[in-house]
Each structure stands twice: as structure tokens, then as C-alpha cells.
Design a protein around this motif. Structure first.
Motif, short mmCIF file in Angstrom:
data_model
loop_
_atom_site.label_atom_id
_atom_site.label_comp_id
_atom_site.label_asym_id
_atom_site.label_seq_id
_atom_site.Cartn_x
_atom_site.Cartn_y
_atom_site.Cartn_z
N GLU A 5 -2.54 -10.97 15.22
CA GLU A 5 -2.82 -12.18 16.00
C GLU A 5 -4.12 -12.87 15.62
N LEU A 6 -4.90 -12.25 14.76
CA LEU A 6 -6.11 -12.92 14.27
C LEU A 6 -5.70 -14.06 13.34
N PRO A 7 -6.50 -15.13 13.26
CA PRO A 7 -6.17 -16.20 12.32
C PRO A 7 -6.16 -15.65 10.89
N GLY A 8 -5.17 -16.02 10.13
CA GLY A 8 -5.09 -15.51 8.75
C GLY A 8 -3.80 -15.94 8.10
N GLU A 9 -3.62 -15.52 6.87
CA GLU A 9 -2.43 -15.90 6.12
C GLU A 9 -1.60 -14.64 5.84
N ASN A 10 -0.28 -14.79 5.80
CA ASN A 10 0.59 -13.66 5.47
C ASN A 10 1.03 -13.75 4.02
N LEU A 11 0.77 -12.66 3.30
CA LEU A 11 1.11 -12.56 1.89
C LEU A 11 2.26 -11.59 1.73
N SER A 12 3.18 -11.87 0.84
CA SER A 12 4.21 -10.87 0.58
C SER A 12 4.23 -10.51 -0.90
N ILE A 13 4.77 -9.36 -1.19
CA ILE A 13 5.00 -8.94 -2.57
C ILE A 13 6.48 -9.18 -2.85
N PRO A 14 6.80 -10.01 -3.84
CA PRO A 14 8.22 -10.30 -4.09
C PRO A 14 8.96 -9.04 -4.51
N MET A 15 10.20 -8.88 -4.05
CA MET A 15 10.97 -7.69 -4.41
C MET A 15 12.39 -8.04 -4.81
N ALA A 16 12.81 -7.50 -5.93
CA ALA A 16 14.15 -7.75 -6.48
C ALA A 16 15.05 -6.56 -6.22
N ASN A 17 16.30 -6.68 -6.65
CA ASN A 17 17.27 -5.57 -6.63
C ASN A 17 17.48 -4.94 -5.26
N GLY A 18 17.26 -5.69 -4.21
CA GLY A 18 17.52 -5.16 -2.87
C GLY A 18 16.52 -4.10 -2.43
N VAL A 19 15.41 -3.94 -3.16
CA VAL A 19 14.38 -3.00 -2.71
C VAL A 19 13.69 -3.59 -1.49
N GLU A 20 13.57 -2.80 -0.45
CA GLU A 20 13.07 -3.35 0.82
C GLU A 20 11.59 -3.17 1.03
N SER A 21 11.01 -2.20 0.38
CA SER A 21 9.57 -1.97 0.57
C SER A 21 9.03 -1.19 -0.61
N LEU A 22 7.71 -1.20 -0.72
CA LEU A 22 7.04 -0.39 -1.73
C LEU A 22 6.21 0.67 -1.03
N ASN A 23 5.91 1.73 -1.72
CA ASN A 23 4.98 2.72 -1.21
C ASN A 23 3.62 2.05 -0.94
N VAL A 24 2.94 2.44 0.14
CA VAL A 24 1.65 1.82 0.49
C VAL A 24 0.64 1.97 -0.65
N ALA A 25 0.66 3.12 -1.32
CA ALA A 25 -0.29 3.33 -2.42
C ALA A 25 -0.04 2.32 -3.53
N VAL A 26 1.22 1.98 -3.75
CA VAL A 26 1.58 1.01 -4.78
C VAL A 26 1.19 -0.41 -4.34
N SER A 27 1.53 -0.78 -3.11
CA SER A 27 1.14 -2.10 -2.61
C SER A 27 -0.38 -2.25 -2.67
N GLY A 28 -1.09 -1.21 -2.27
CA GLY A 28 -2.56 -1.26 -2.26
C GLY A 28 -3.12 -1.50 -3.65
N ALA A 29 -2.54 -0.84 -4.63
CA ALA A 29 -3.02 -1.01 -6.00
C ALA A 29 -2.73 -2.42 -6.51
N LEU A 30 -1.56 -2.94 -6.18
CA LEU A 30 -1.21 -4.31 -6.61
C LEU A 30 -2.18 -5.32 -5.99
N VAL A 31 -2.41 -5.16 -4.69
CA VAL A 31 -3.33 -6.08 -4.00
C VAL A 31 -4.73 -5.96 -4.59
N ALA A 32 -5.18 -4.73 -4.80
CA ALA A 32 -6.55 -4.52 -5.30
C ALA A 32 -6.73 -5.18 -6.66
N TYR A 33 -5.78 -4.97 -7.56
CA TYR A 33 -5.94 -5.54 -8.90
C TYR A 33 -5.76 -7.05 -8.93
N VAL A 34 -4.80 -7.56 -8.18
CA VAL A 34 -4.62 -9.02 -8.16
C VAL A 34 -5.85 -9.68 -7.53
#
Lengths: 261, 261
Positions: free
Chosen positions: B223-252
């Protein structure tokens, strides 16, 4: 329907066999999975979970076959852990590398290979990330990659059944074939001539190779013509987990892919 | 030298305490770690690994203190698993979020927070990736993040001791403070108004928040003001492991960071 005749060898290579009572029951409950043939050991005692498995298979109209204990172990390829139960699952996106090369798309291609990655959890996590990123194919070698068993399946969160896996004998032979088909080879190394994040373009046809947890990329693959890519690291960190490197490579490769030709 | 006097509370917050005989012995053998005080339970029997620990500590000239079993459990914060041994390690890059804010650099800043991530392995892997990527700070909340114990340390491959951790009470309070200091909040969500890979710039001061494995980002943070970011996903994959999402966010986030002002 194909599930009621014996698949030939080429067809069999498009199946993965799930084994173990819990894993098989979960697979039967997963609507996204194309389950085909249930294999049971004739030595199984009836009742309990086995009855749940039979009920679920019958509700799906699956063929159920009974085998000797030894024959079932040959089917599951893991007699110690199959608990007398195995299930053939059809993987629509899995195929032979040779078939892929025979009908190589004109559009840019991004492939991924894991050379000497022995940890099933890392293999599964990379397959999940690569499928999510939209990588065109993950090489899956009969020799050199861990079997796609329960640990890989769990770490992949089940995505292994719909991931674009390209089956091959060895990664070295596969890499050579890909190079002969115009693929550029990018090896992830601790010291690279460029970094993954330098914003430069990759070749339209690109194969990215990551090395294993302990030994890195094998010598013979290191000697193929190609470029060495590194992931920049700050704060004295010396390496990243293979699952993390794989995800970074998959997403950078896929998002830097030129629009389809 | 500072290790021979009792650190005050503020100083103590720059220490992590390693416990358990194997972990302590490994820490003492690691030249990159700034070990300070060895704590032992007076009930320990001498000899064996304990003698190796004492020898290693003395070779480093460390102060060794003896405590009652209860007092040692208070120091290790894990009486069940400390095996009567604890070691204070100084973490030069760890500090209070308040101290960081009091001397906020003019250069662009990239911070990372893990909201409700309870799996120590994921926490450790994200700390490792964030440190490698060059993230300016990873929030580490007393309430809501797993303790930086052996599982986190192992998954971080030891980088937790030199990672830029910013200690705070809760992530919600910390996020509010950061917003008040001009930070834009980017929440990783399955449905975002933009994707992590759209190439658009982030604010100079940016806080990226990832949600936990099961419940995602907490309601109050959502509920804090902010923007929602998503990681695009193909092949019907619904989510990524948190460690993987974290690494992608950190490097980007780190590689899209503007050059220092």
C-alpha cells in the motif's frame, strides 16, 4: 491414440519417466502434464497409495501395465527408489537436437548448455529459469547431465515437462554440430573477453555454455572456437551459484534477442 | 585494540555471531573474515575439535571468553545448535539503516529488500548475488528476515560477512524512511505496470522489494506509493525461485545504475 501402442525409440525420447509413489500421484493430479502409461511392478501389494494411483490413472483413462520387478527397474532406471511405480509423461517441447537442426528456424536462436553440472537442484532451477526466460532450447545430454529424476523435477517446479529440452549424446558433440550450423559459442568463464552486461549484441544464433559447480567448463569445450563471457562481480565475491548464473544468462540472452527475422 | 574492550550496542550491531564447532573452525581459517572474540561454554569438555578451535583463535591473538551454558546460549542466540562455541565476526560493510540515511551519498543508490522471505537458503543466495552485483545495500530486518545463521552463511558462500547489509527493525518502517528520503519503491509482482527488462530507467534512488516464497509482498508494503515490476515469463512458467528473481533484480538494477553523479 498413441498411448495404446508401443512407442518406437524416437518417440520414447520425447517421454520422461516419473517414478516413486508420491511423485507419480502428484503427476497424475497435475492437469498440465500429459501422462500416458502407468507401469507397476507385479510384486506391489495392493491398497493404500497404490490404490489412489490406480484410481487416478483410471480416471484419466490411462493404460496400466504390469511388469516384473526387474523390468520395472529397467523402465524407471532407478530400481532403488521407484517403489514399484513409474509413469511415462509426454513432453511436447522436448526433442532430439538432430531434429531441431534438421528444421532450424530462420529466426534468431538462443540455446543454453550446462557442462558438467552434477547437482540436480541446479539443473532443475536452470531449466525453470530458461523456460521462463524464453530460451529456445536447453541441451540435455545423456552423458554429463544429471538424470531428470525427482530432484530435478522438484527444483524445476515441474517446468521440466514443458521446457524446450534438446536431447543429445554429449555436450561436446552437440556444441560442434551447433557451431557447424552457424551457432556462435559463448562460454561463461570467470575471466571473459567481455561481460554479460556490456550491452553488445550476440550472434543471431547463439549457444551459451555454463560450467559445473567445481570443475567449470571441460577442456574440450574450452578449445572450441568461441568467446568467453564473464559476469562482473563486486565486493570480492568470487563466484555465483550456477542456478543464478544460468538465470542471468538466460534472461540477458533472451531479452537481447533480436526480433524475429 | 577494539577487540579487547566490550563493544557498545551500536558496535555490536556491526558483528555477526557464528556458532557451532565446524562453522567456527571454518571462520577462523578464513583469512577474509575479521574474527574478534571467541566465546566458550565453561561446560565444554576439552580436546578434539575444541582444541583445534582454541589453537586457531590463539594463533590469531583473539580474546577467548568463558561463559555459563545459559550465557553462551544468549550470545549465540541458538543454544540448541551452538555446541558451546560462538565467535563474533566484524562485518565492515554492515551498518544501521539510520546511519546510512544520516550520510546518504549523492550518487545513485540501489537497495534491495526481501519481504517475508523465510527460507534461509534463499536469503543467503540473494545476499551473495546482491553483493556480487554491486547493490548498495540489502535491508536486513530484525523482524521478518531469517537470522543470519549457518544456513544463510553457507548459502551466501560466506559473502554475508562482507555484504552491504543495512540493519533495521522492520522492512515496512525502513521502506517508509527510505521513501521519505527520496527513494522510489519498486515492488516485484507477478503483474506489474512495467517489466524488469523494458530498458526504462529507474529513479536515481531506488529500493527494490521482493516478496516471500508463499505470501508475496505484505499488504502494508503493497500500500506504500510505488511501482509494480514484473519479470516476464514464457512457456507457462508461473513463478521463479526467489533466489533467482533476486539475482535478476540485483544485476538489472546495478547495471542500469547511472554513472556516479
Amino acid at each position: 491414440m498413441s498411448q495404446f501402442r508401443k512407442p518406437d525409440r524416437q518417440e520414447r525420447r520425447r517421454f520422461l519417466t516419473v517414478y516413486g509413489r508420491k511423485a507419480v500421484l502428484e503427476a497424475l493430479a497435475d492437469r498440465q502434464m500429459d501422462c500416458r502409461i502407468l507401469h507397476l511392478a507385479s510384486s506391489n501389494r495392493s491398497g493404500g497409495v497404490l490404490q489412489d494411483i490406480l484410481d487416478a490413472a483410471r480416471a484419466k483413462g490411462l493404460e496400466c501395465r504390469e511388469h516384473s520387478r526387474e523390468e520395472l527397474a529397467r523402465i524407471s532406471r532407478n530400481g532403488r527408489q521407484d517403489q514399484g511405480v513409474a509413469l511415462d509423461v509426454y513432453c511436447p517441447a522436448m526433442r532430439e537436437l538432430d531434429d531441431y537442426l534438421a528444421a532450424l528456424p530462420a529466426a534468431p536462436q538462443r540455446l543454453l548448455a550446462l557442462d558438467g553440472v552434477t547437482n540436480p537442484q541446479n539443473m532443475g532451477m536452470v531449466i525453470r529459469s530458461a523456460a521462463a526466460a524464453g530460451i529456445d532450447g536447453v541441451l540435455y545430454a545423456d552423458r554429463g547431465n544429471p538424470a531428470l529424476g525427482p530432484l530435478v523435477i522438484k527444483a524445476s517446479a515441474g517446468t521440466v515437462f514443458r521446457a524446450p529440452l534438446l536431447r543429445c549424446q554429449t555436450l561436446f558433440q552437440a556444441s560442434k554440430s551447433l557451431c557447424q550450423n552457424g551457432f556462435a559459442l559463448y562460454r561463461l568463464q570467470s575471466r571473459g573477453t567481455r561481460t554479460l552486461f556490456d550491452g553488445q549484441k550476440f550472434a543471431d544464433r547463439a549457444l551459451f555454455v555454463l560450467g559445473g559447480e567445481s570443475d567449470g567448463i571441460s577442456r574440450e569445450l574450452s578449445e572450441l572456437p568461441g568467446e568467453n563471457l564473464s559476469i562482473p562481480m563486486a565486493n570480492g565475491v568470487e563466484s555465483l551459484n550456477v542456478a543464478v548464473s544460468g538465470a542471468l544468462v538466460a534472461y540477458v540472452a533472451a531479452t537481447q534477442k533480436p526480433a524475429k527475422a
